[in-house]
Design a protein around this motif. Sequence first.
Motif, PDB file in Angstrom:
ATOM      1  N   ALA A  95      57.960  71.937  70.183  1.00  0.00           N
ATOM      2  CA  ALA A  95      57.666  71.838  68.755  1.00  0.00           C
ATOM      3  C   ALA A  95      58.871  72.235  67.903  1.00  0.00           C
ATOM      4  O   ALA A  95      58.863  72.036  66.687  1.00  0.00           O
ATOM      5  CB  ALA A  95      56.474  72.734  68.405  1.00  0.00           C
ATOM      6  N   TRP A  96      59.881  72.772  68.539  1.00  0.00           N
ATOM      7  CA  TRP A  96      61.083  73.235  67.819  1.00  0.00           C
ATOM      8  C   TRP A  96      61.902  72.028  67.350  1.00  0.00           C
ATOM      9  O   TRP A  96      62.175  71.096  68.108  1.00  0.00           O
ATOM     10  CB  TRP A  96      61.903  74.101  68.774  1.00  0.00           C
ATOM     11  N   LEU A  97      62.291  72.053  66.106  1.00  0.00           N
ATOM     12  CA  LEU A  97      63.030  70.937  65.523  1.00  0.00           C
ATOM     13  C   LEU A  97      64.551  71.121  65.593  1.00  0.00           C
ATOM     14  O   LEU A  97      65.285  70.354  64.964  1.00  0.00           O
ATOM     15  CB  LEU A  97      62.608  70.746  64.058  1.00  0.00           C
ATOM     16  N   SER A  98      65.004  72.131  66.313  1.00  0.00           N
ATOM     17  CA  SER A  98      66.439  72.362  66.508  1.00  0.00           C
ATOM     18  C   SER A  98      67.186  72.566  65.200  1.00  0.00           C
ATOM     19  O   SER A  98      68.350  72.194  65.068  1.00  0.00           O
ATOM     20  CB  SER A  98      67.078  71.200  67.285  1.00  0.00           C
ATOM     21  N   HIS A  99      66.540  73.139  64.226  1.00  0.00           N
ATOM     22  CA  HIS A  99      67.160  73.473  62.931  1.00  0.00           C
ATOM     23  C   HIS A  99      67.602  72.245  62.133  1.00  0.00           C
ATOM     24  O   HIS A  99      68.422  72.373  61.234  1.00  0.00           O
ATOM     25  CB  HIS A  99      68.351  74.416  63.124  1.00  0.00           C
ATOM     26  N   TYR A 100      67.068  71.091  62.478  1.00  0.00           N
ATOM     27  CA  TYR A 100      67.389  69.890  61.708  1.00  0.00           C
ATOM     28  C   TYR A 100      66.241  69.590  60.751  1.00  0.00           C
ATOM     29  O   TYR A 100      65.068  69.685  61.109  1.00  0.00           O
ATOM     30  CB  TYR A 100      67.611  68.686  62.620  1.00  0.00           C
ATOM     31  N   VAL A 101      66.573  69.212  59.538  1.00  0.00           N
ATOM     32  CA  VAL A 101      65.556  68.733  58.607  1.00  0.00           C
ATOM     33  C   VAL A 101      65.075  67.377  59.126  1.00  0.00           C
ATOM     34  O   VAL A 101      65.906  66.518  59.462  1.00  0.00           O
ATOM     35  CB  VAL A 101      66.142  68.588  57.186  1.00  0.00           C
ATOM     36  N   PRO A 102      63.766  67.155  59.274  1.00  0.00           N
ATOM     37  CA  PRO A 102      63.265  65.889  59.852  1.00  0.00           C
ATOM     38  C   PRO A 102      63.826  64.664  59.121  1.00  0.00           C
ATOM     39  O   PRO A 102      63.877  64.615  57.893  1.00  0.00           O
ATOM     40  CB  PRO A 102      61.749  65.996  59.666  1.00  0.00           C
ATOM     41  N   SER A 103      64.255  63.687  59.908  1.00  0.00           N
ATOM     42  CA  SER A 103      64.788  62.431  59.362  1.00  0.00           C
ATOM     43  C   SER A 103      64.524  61.340  60.393  1.00  0.00           C
ATOM     44  O   SER A 103      63.934  61.595  61.457  1.00  0.00           O
ATOM     45  CB  SER A 103      66.288  62.557  59.086  1.00  0.00           C
ATOM     46  N   LEU A 104      64.949  60.115  60.085  1.00  0.00           N
ATOM     47  CA  LEU A 104      64.744  59.018  61.040  1.00  0.00           C
ATOM     48  C   LEU A 104      65.559  59.214  62.308  1.00  0.00           C
ATOM     49  O   LEU A 104      65.228  58.665  63.357  1.00  0.00           O
ATOM     50  CB  LEU A 104      65.112  57.684  60.372  1.00  0.00           C
ATOM     51  N   SER A 105      66.635  60.007  62.229  1.00  0.00           N
ATOM     52  CA  SER A 105      67.464  60.245  63.423  1.00  0.00           C
ATOM     53  C   SER A 105      67.041  61.513  64.165  1.00  0.00           C
ATOM     54  O   SER A 105      67.274  61.644  65.364  1.00  0.00           O
ATOM     55  CB  SER A 105      68.950  60.343  63.025  1.00  0.00           C
ATOM     56  N   HIS A 106      66.443  62.474  63.479  1.00  0.00           N
ATOM     57  CA  HIS A 106      65.989  63.720  64.091  1.00  0.00           C
ATOM     58  C   HIS A 106      64.501  63.900  63.786  1.00  0.00           C
ATOM     59  O   HIS A 106      64.115  63.998  62.619  1.00  0.00           O
ATOM     60  CB  HIS A 106      66.778  64.913  63.545  1.00  0.00           C
ATOM     61  N   ALA A 107      63.671  63.923  64.824  1.00  0.00           N
ATOM     62  CA  ALA A 107      62.209  64.065  64.695  1.00  0.00           C
ATOM     63  C   ALA A 107      61.642  63.008  63.760  1.00  0.00           C
ATOM     64  O   ALA A 107      61.035  63.334  62.718  1.00  0.00           O
ATOM     65  CB  ALA A 107      61.860  65.470  64.209  1.00  0.00           C
ATOM     66  N   PRO A 108      61.794  61.697  64.088  1.00  0.00           N
ATOM     67  CA  PRO A 108      61.307  60.631  63.186  1.00  0.00           C
ATOM     68  C   PRO A 108      59.794  60.671  62.978  1.00  0.00           C
ATOM     69  O   PRO A 108      59.306  60.323  61.893  1.00  0.00           O
ATOM     70  CB  PRO A 108      61.744  59.348  63.894  1.00  0.00           C
ATOM     71  N   GLY A 109      59.028  61.089  64.013  1.00  0.00           N
ATOM     72  CA  GLY A 109      57.574  61.155  63.864  1.00  0.00           C
ATOM     73  C   GLY A 109      57.186  62.159  62.782  1.00  0.00           C
ATOM     74  O   GLY A 109      56.346  61.869  61.917  1.00  0.00           O
ATOM     75  N   VAL A 110      57.796  63.326  62.840  1.00  0.00           N
ATOM     76  CA  VAL A 110      57.512  64.349  61.830  1.00  0.00           C
ATOM     77  C   VAL A 110      57.960  63.869  60.455  1.00  0.00           C
ATOM     78  O   VAL A 110      57.268  64.080  59.447  1.00  0.00           O
ATOM     79  CB  VAL A 110      58.225  65.671  62.191  1.00  0.00           C
TER      80      VAL A 110
END
Length: 472
Positions: A424-439
């Motif tokens: 569930a950790w997002l690796s300190h990235y703000v969700p975007s299409l390249s990082h955690a696209p589902g979120v």
Amino acid sequence: MGPFAWIGFFLFLEGALLGFLAPEARAADLSREVTGCLQCHGKRGIVMTFGDGGRREAHVSAEDFRKSVHRELGCSGCHEGFGPGVHPRRSFRSERLFRTRTLRVCRRCHPAEELRKSPAHALLIAREKEAGEPVLCSDCHGAHGITVVAQGRKFESEEQYCMGCHDKDMSLAVGAQTVSLEVSLEDIHGSVHGNLSCSDCHFGFSAENHPERSFTSGRDFTIANSETCRRCHFDKYAKTLKSIHYVTLCEGKLGSPVCVDCHGSHAVRHAARDRVSSAWKCRGCHPKTFKTYARSVHGAALFNEQNTDVPVCMDCHQIHSVNKPEHEKVPDMCSNCHADPAVVKKYGLSTEVLKTYLSDFHGVTLSFYREQKGPSRPVAVCTDCHGYHDITSTTGPDANVLKERLVKSCRQCHSGATSDFPDAWLSHYVPSLSHAPGVYLVNLAFKIFLPVLVVGLVLQILLHLWRVVSNR
């Protein structure tokens, strides 16, 4: 006379004639006797062999002798028994014994009573008597190019006076140890203290005074000399009083580092500007920790790639007030690098580390505890997830190792955490299409749906009120 005596006589006679008939063929300020001896000893290749197998070249430099304070004495003034037609053979068991014999020659003109008038000589004579081994004059003054290091001589600088002795292979017996007193001019001139004089640090020493100081060990000698630093760097010294190193030193652990252990004694360096070297110095006392750090993502980049963007020991543990980082201040410490866009963008890392941490459950809880006056409960910070010295990359072959370690950390507070809990950790990235696209898409949908829902609700209420009013 024997054959060797005749050879010596003719060589001397040849040199004398050359000096008399052809002045340009000899050094104008050297005597005929010296010129005669230099016919052989001014050439390379004459070697003395000692009983223990040692060898010493018998070459004499005319240029060195010309500068000698004994040039007026000639050769026979010190080498008694040698002269025109007289060149006796002498044998010695070792070079040390050969050189010791020259001490007796020096003492004929410079008795111990006279030498004791000089503080430096008085100290050497006292040690000579205590150790039972002679101090050789030539160690400091030279053999043929004899220079003066004494009161009354005009020196261009204090440095020149001190280096008259300390550029030699000198040492000091301290207890069962030997401490080198040899100083390199190259080290001094390359030091951050290159513009200082010797007495600025070694106060109490001068051409007139050379006090004798005693120490129980070589380490005692080092610690005592480090106290000198506080005279100019009291602000830094005050910080060291709060460090773990000072605490352990006061507990009697004399191996605890002091100023010169990190900065050097004569080749003093600015530790913060030489990050690789400063990290290696810590290895001396912390070899296991250093080995762990060297394998980490930070250490590998520092030592293998010479990348100085990564943190070294002093960045986390402080430079002078060395201590274990406070748990609650770890996020701020890590953000010094990871929240700096100029640094992290070069490596494709998130610049929102501190922001994303402070906005999640752990960060909000930490902020709450910081504001309250009472004691706080343990809250997960950067090191709880990433480790201390063994920080590994979140991607690549070590990602599974990090995940396993992360699960163990999570279970300390979340006993029911499964092996998938860290996913569930997002690796300190703000969700975007390249990082955690589902979120990111779910967040976007809610950002669109919720305003529409609120507007529809408000509209429904307004229509309901309008109908109530119109039906009256």
